[in-house]
Design an enzyme around this catalytic site. Sequence first.
Site, mmCIF file in Angstrom:
data_model
loop_
_atom_site.group_PDB
_atom_site.id
_atom_site.type_symbol
_atom_site.label_atom_id
_atom_site.label_comp_id
_atom_site.label_asym_id
_atom_site.label_seq_id
_atom_site.Cartn_x
_atom_site.Cartn_y
_atom_site.Cartn_z
ATOM 1 N N GLY A 1 35.535 34.794 33.310
ATOM 2 C CA GLY A 1 36.364 33.633 32.999
ATOM 3 C C GLY A 1 36.420 32.683 34.187
ATOM 4 C CB ILE B 1 39.456 34.197 38.395
ATOM 5 C CG1 ILE B 1 40.753 33.378 38.361
ATOM 6 C CG2 ILE B 1 39.373 35.020 39.678
ATOM 7 C CD1 ILE B 1 42.015 34.214 38.266
ATOM 8 C CB ILE C 1 41.350 39.695 42.868
ATOM 9 C CG1 ILE C 1 40.003 39.346 42.218
ATOM 10 C CG2 ILE C 1 41.137 39.927 44.353
ATOM 11 C CD1 ILE C 1 40.071 38.631 40.923
ATOM 12 N NE ARG D 1 49.169 40.550 36.525
ATOM 13 C CZ ARG D 1 49.105 39.493 37.314
ATOM 14 N NH1 ARG D 1 48.344 39.527 38.410
ATOM 15 N NH2 ARG D 1 49.772 38.392 37.031
ATOM 16 C CD GLU E 1 51.402 44.428 42.813
ATOM 17 O OE1 GLU E 1 51.867 43.301 42.937
ATOM 18 O OE2 GLU E 1 50.233 44.645 42.456
ATOM 19 C CG HIS F 1 49.978 40.607 44.012
ATOM 20 N ND1 HIS F 1 50.307 41.287 42.858
ATOM 21 C CD2 HIS F 1 49.366 39.478 43.591
ATOM 22 C CE1 HIS F 1 49.917 40.601 41.801
ATOM 23 N NE2 HIS F 1 49.347 39.489 42.232
ATOM 24 N N GLY G 1 46.906 37.145 46.403
ATOM 25 C CA GLY G 1 45.953 36.329 45.651
ATOM 26 C C GLY G 1 46.186 34.834 45.677
#
Length: 317
Positions: free
Chosen positions: A156, A158, A235, A237, A266, A284, A286
């Site tokens: 997609g 990303i 990167i 979930r 997490e 996290h 990102g």
Amino acid sequence: MPSVLIARNLPDSNIEAARALFDVTYRDETQPMTGDEMRKALRDFDGVLPTLGDAFSAKVFADVPNPRCKILANFGVGYNHIDVAAAQSVGVTVTNTPGAVTDATADTAMTLMLMSCRRAAEGERLVRSGEWKGWHPVQMLGLHLTGKRLGVVGMGRIGQAIARRCHFGFGMSVAYASRSEKTLDFPAVRYDTIEKLSADVDVLVVAVPGGAETHHLIGTSVFDAMQPHAHFINIARGDVVDEAALVKALEAGSIGGAGLDVYEFEPDVPARLLALDNAVLLPHLGTAALEVREDMGRMAIANLKAFFDGQPVPNPV
């Protein structure tokens, strides 16, 4: 003026922008809302701006079957913490913030690739420990990233941004696994299974949405298929990956290493994972750049404004 709850601490510019448009209640907290807070939010506000960790589950919606709140404008592209079907069943629209996070998340993937392949985190720990004895020709040899083969699970926005950086910046060839063939502006080969892809690449990156459809998408069969020198990067979930299977592969040395920005439970990270030198672990990060977070906030606010103006929301999920 619509009544809106901002559920977590956001950049100051976003709070100011929201207050100019809505009657804002600001929950300036770093921790997710409790179940009772979420139920109260659904009862007491016209809209809520939640984010990762604010777990609007089916149970929460079932407990408030006729909510005053009609929109959850999620801050972030990922929305697996919201049961969208349950929200829609009680008349609540859910939106997210795609686009704003793409480049920042891709940059984080590149950070993890380089850190993992070149053993950067391990090297920094060595220097800080005071045990470094100086350079020598075979010190901490890692994997040279330039010219290697990249595998992307999920091509997609990303995934494509990561692949472009790898192809045009590092001269890497690109392969991917996705539900459909993609029209891309760089050469890439599509594989029909993740296992076949995993067996044929030097670096495997996961860039799929979270949720029930992708839960434990990456597990033992993928790690078993990977080459012993290959590195795994997540990167997406945390629960996309069977974390126990990943730890087992890293402990056995059956893959070269891993770079993780997200975790299955997490913020809890298993002690066994923390103990591994062949794992790079980030908290996290990102989208952790002010301008990116401000863009995300502006997108969430735009979704709220469109909704309350009676217009189609820009980013429905």
